[in-house]
Design a protein around this motif. Structure first.
Motif, PDB file in Angstrom:
ATOM      1  N   ARG A  39       1.430  -1.214  -0.061  1.00  0.00           N
ATOM      2  CA  ARG A  39      -0.228   0.256   0.034  1.00  0.00           C
ATOM      3  C   ARG A  39       0.407   1.660  -0.053  1.00  0.00           C
ATOM      4  NH1 ARG A  39      -1.603   2.009   4.456  1.00  0.00           N
ATOM      5  NH2 ARG A  39      -1.939  -0.213   5.503  1.00  0.00           N
ATOM      6  N   ARG A  40       2.345   0.828   0.547  1.00  0.00           N
ATOM      7  CA  ARG A  40       2.577   2.445   0.811  1.00  0.00           C
ATOM      8  C   ARG A  40       4.136   2.475   0.648  1.00  0.00           C
ATOM      9  NH1 ARG A  40       1.722   2.851   7.373  1.00  0.00           N
ATOM     10  NH2 ARG A  40       4.309   3.561   7.465  1.00  0.00           N
ATOM     11  N   GLY A  41       4.811   1.757  -0.460  1.00  0.00           N
ATOM     12  CA  GLY A  41       6.012   1.279  -0.703  1.00  0.00           C
ATOM     13  C   GLY A  41       6.749   0.869   0.637  1.00  0.00           C
ATOM     14  N   VAL A  42       7.697   1.130   0.130  1.00  0.00           N
ATOM     15  CA  VAL A  42       9.394   0.868   1.348  1.00  0.00           C
ATOM     16  C   VAL A  42       9.576   1.634   1.657  1.00  0.00           C
ATOM     17  CG1 VAL A  42      11.593  -0.218   1.127  1.00  0.00           C
ATOM     18  CG2 VAL A  42      10.154  -0.761  -0.365  1.00  0.00           C
ATOM     19  N   ARG A  43      10.054   2.969   1.455  1.00  0.00           N
ATOM     20  CA  ARG A  43      10.759   3.554   2.166  1.00  0.00           C
ATOM     21  C   ARG A  43       9.440   4.173   3.094  1.00  0.00           C
ATOM     22  NH1 ARG A  43      15.482   5.202   0.307  1.00  0.00           N
ATOM     23  NH2 ARG A  43      15.744   5.146  -2.524  1.00  0.00           N
ATOM     24  N   ASP A  44       8.440   4.386   2.756  1.00  0.00           N
ATOM     25  CA  ASP A  44       7.309   5.927   4.119  1.00  0.00           C
ATOM     26  C   ASP A  44       7.414   3.784   5.361  1.00  0.00           C
ATOM     27  OD1 ASP A  44       5.246   7.629   4.663  1.00  0.00           O
ATOM     28  OD2 ASP A  44       3.763   5.763   3.824  1.00  0.00           O
ATOM     29  N   VAL A  45       7.816   3.023   5.122  1.00  0.00           N
ATOM     30  CA  VAL A  45       6.927   1.922   6.559  1.00  0.00           C
ATOM     31  C   VAL A  45       8.539   1.991   6.766  1.00  0.00           C
ATOM     32  CG1 VAL A  45       6.961  -0.243   6.808  1.00  0.00           C
ATOM     33  CG2 VAL A  45       5.506   1.319   4.597  1.00  0.00           C
ATOM     34  N   GLY A  46       8.426   1.777   8.497  1.00  0.00           N
ATOM     35  CA  GLY A  46      10.240   1.682   8.872  1.00  0.00           C
ATOM     36  C   GLY A  46       9.905   0.797   9.725  1.00  0.00           C
ATOM     37  N   VAL A  47      10.750   0.122  10.426  1.00  0.00           N
ATOM     38  CA  VAL A  47      11.011  -0.807  11.134  1.00  0.00           C
ATOM     39  C   VAL A  47      10.139  -1.092  12.151  1.00  0.00           C
ATOM     40  CG1 VAL A  47      13.130  -2.756  12.230  1.00  0.00           C
ATOM     41  CG2 VAL A  47      13.786  -1.695  10.216  1.00  0.00           C
ATOM     42  N   ASN A  48      10.604   0.182  12.926  1.00  0.00           N
ATOM     43  CA  ASN A  48       9.860   0.064  14.151  1.00  0.00           C
ATOM     44  C   ASN A  48       8.415  -0.222  13.626  1.00  0.00           C
ATOM     45  OD1 ASN A  48      12.012   0.974  15.817  1.00  0.00           O
ATOM     46  ND2 ASN A  48      11.505   3.276  15.772  1.00  0.00           N
ATOM     47  N   GLU A  49       7.590   0.374  13.136  1.00  0.00           N
ATOM     48  CA  GLU A  49       6.933  -0.053  12.946  1.00  0.00           C
ATOM     49  C   GLU A  49       6.240  -1.434  12.438  1.00  0.00           C
ATOM     50  OE1 GLU A  49       2.511   1.999   9.433  1.00  0.00           O
ATOM     51  OE2 GLU A  49       4.790   2.632   9.275  1.00  0.00           O
ATOM     52  N   LEU A  50       6.798  -1.765  12.159  1.00  0.00           N
ATOM     53  CA  LEU A  50       6.620  -2.976  11.431  1.00  0.00           C
ATOM     54  C   LEU A  50       6.617  -3.873  12.599  1.00  0.00           C
ATOM     55  CD1 LEU A  50       9.137  -3.201   8.499  1.00  0.00           C
ATOM     56  CD2 LEU A  50       6.769  -4.052   8.239  1.00  0.00           C
ATOM     57  N   ILE A  51       7.160  -3.650  13.214  1.00  0.00           N
ATOM     58  CA  ILE A  51       7.577  -4.740  14.936  1.00  0.00           C
ATOM     59  C   ILE A  51       6.613  -4.302  15.835  1.00  0.00           C
ATOM     60  CG2 ILE A  51       9.238  -4.644  16.741  1.00  0.00           C
ATOM     61  CD1 ILE A  51      11.394  -4.275  15.320  1.00  0.00           C
ATOM     62  N   GLU A  52       5.853  -2.773  15.414  1.00  0.00           N
ATOM     63  CA  GLU A  52       4.984  -2.820  15.972  1.00  0.00           C
ATOM     64  C   GLU A  52       3.707  -3.556  15.533  1.00  0.00           C
ATOM     65  OE1 GLU A  52       1.919   1.154  18.094  1.00  0.00           O
ATOM     66  OE2 GLU A  52       4.221   1.612  16.655  1.00  0.00           O
ATOM     67  N   LYS A  53       3.567  -3.390  14.958  1.00  0.00           N
ATOM     68  CA  LYS A  53       2.431  -3.663  13.990  1.00  0.00           C
ATOM     69  C   LYS A  53       2.249  -5.690  14.220  1.00  0.00           C
ATOM     70  CE  LYS A  53       0.858   0.122  11.639  1.00  0.00           C
ATOM     71  NZ  LYS A  53       0.133   0.901  10.562  1.00  0.00           N
ATOM     72  N   SER A  54       3.797  -5.960  14.287  1.00  0.00           N
ATOM     73  CA  SER A  54       3.759  -7.530  14.072  1.00  0.00           C
ATOM     74  C   SER A  54       3.194  -7.909  15.265  1.00  0.00           C
ATOM     75  CB  SER A  54       4.815  -8.422  13.350  1.00  0.00           C
ATOM     76  OG  SER A  54       4.955  -7.421  11.871  1.00  0.00           O
ATOM     77  N   GLY A  55       3.629  -7.199  16.346  1.00  0.00           N
ATOM     78  CA  GLY A  55       3.518  -7.637  17.739  1.00  0.00           C
ATOM     79  C   GLY A  55       5.083  -8.938  18.551  1.00  0.00           C
ATOM     80  N   VAL A  56       5.882  -8.897  17.451  1.00  0.00           N
ATOM     81  CA  VAL A  56       7.099  -9.865  18.031  1.00  0.00           C
ATOM     82  C   VAL A  56       8.307  -8.734  18.967  1.00  0.00           C
ATOM     83  CG1 VAL A  56       6.082 -11.106  16.309  1.00  0.00           C
ATOM     84  CG2 VAL A  56       8.056  -9.612  15.567  1.00  0.00           C
ATOM     85  N   ALA A  57       8.522  -8.850  19.266  1.00  0.00           N
ATOM     86  CA  ALA A  57       9.677  -8.282  19.769  1.00  0.00           C
ATOM     87  C   ALA A  57      11.094  -8.069  18.872  1.00  0.00           C
ATOM     88  CB  ALA A  57      10.654  -9.165  21.168  1.00  0.00           C
ATOM     89  N   LYS A  58      11.668  -7.197  18.820  1.00  0.00           N
ATOM     90  CA  LYS A  58      12.925  -6.688  18.305  1.00  0.00           C
ATOM     91  C   LYS A  58      14.009  -7.712  17.986  1.00  0.00           C
ATOM     92  CE  LYS A  58      14.131  -2.588  18.296  1.00  0.00           C
ATOM     93  NZ  LYS A  58      14.609  -1.307  18.995  1.00  0.00           N
ATOM     94  N   ALA A  59      14.589  -8.197  18.869  1.00  0.00           N
ATOM     95  CA  ALA A  59      14.329  -9.329  18.559  1.00  0.00           C
ATOM     96  C   ALA A  59      14.602  -9.900  17.691  1.00  0.00           C
ATOM     97  CB  ALA A  59      15.695  -9.945  19.898  1.00  0.00           C
ATOM     98  N   THR A  60      13.517 -10.869  17.744  1.00  0.00           N
ATOM     99  CA  THR A  60      12.712 -11.675  16.989  1.00  0.00           C
ATOM    100  C   THR A  60      12.290 -11.657  15.664  1.00  0.00           C
ATOM    101  OG1 THR A  60      11.638 -12.695  19.157  1.00  0.00           O
ATOM    102  CG2 THR A  60      10.299 -13.284  16.777  1.00  0.00           C
TER     103      THR A  60
END
Length: 208
Positions: A39-60
């Motif tokens: 929906r938004r492309g690559v640059r607009d999506v950050g790792v922190n948002e991906l981690i938060e919305k995935s509900g997994v730990a950063k290490a995971t």
């Protein structure tokens, strides 16, 4: 009685993804990435948002995907399976009874896709334009676009058309052009492309 002896400290809360299997963690991350990147492309999506919305730990997250680029590559692979193969090629083959009908049916499938509220255009084109052809993600997108041409070339060969490789490149131009036109708001782009596609088939018949 020593009150401290009766006190039991509360157990530490479990990690966010403690109950998720490794395969489940990957699936959750990829599901979120597929939605956001398409929906938004690559640059607009950050790792922190991906981690938060995935509900997994950063290490995971980093255990499965050492970098954001590695996740984008996994997304492109999944996009090829879900969009190119299942949604487009397989559906076009289902709708047509001959290779020529299946080729033309690609644009009927596109027409249904263009009308969807979640129409997000072609992720391979989007990532290529966003990252550029010199970037590894841009090059991966070029490779997946070539795979789409490969599917078209197979159908052209099955239809007995001449110069199938040349045909597939011209056909792919019609596919990509109709997607861009639909993104601009032309909801009849698939029909316009389909008409030109018929002419292209005639041009590549034996003896033409």
């Amino acid at each position: 009685m020593n009150p401290e002896a009766e006190f039991t400290p509360p157990a530490a809360p479990p990690a966010a993804d403690a109950a998720i299997s490794p395969a489940g963690s990957v699936e959750k991350i990829l599901t979120v990435a597929y939605d956001l990147f398409s929906r938004r492309g690559v640059r607009d999506v950050g790792v922190n948002e991906l981690i938060e919305k995935s509900g997994v730990a950063k290490a995971t997250f980093y255990r499965h995907f050492p970098s954001k680029d590695s996740l984008v590559l996994a997304f492109l692979e999944q996009r090829d399976k879900e969009w190119t193969v299942k949604a487009i090629v397989s559906e076009a083959r289902r709708r047509g009874s001959t290779p020529e009908e299946q080729l033309l049916a690609i644009f009927d499938v596109f027409g249904d896709w263009f009308l969807r509220e979640d129409f997000e255009a072609c992720s391979f084109i989007n990532v290529l334009l966003e990252m550029g052809p010199a970037h590894p993600l841009g090059q991966a997108s070029i490779d997946y676009l070539a795979k789409i041409r490969g599917h078209v070339q197979v159908l052209a060969e099955e239809a007995g058309l001449v110069r199938p490789e040349e045909f597939s490149r011209s056909w792919h131009i019609l596919m990509k052009g109709s997607i861009i036109s639909a993104t601009e708001g032309d909801m009849k782009a698939n029909k316009r492309a389909q008409q030109m596609a018929g002419w292209l088939i005639e041009h590549h018949r034996p003896g033409s």
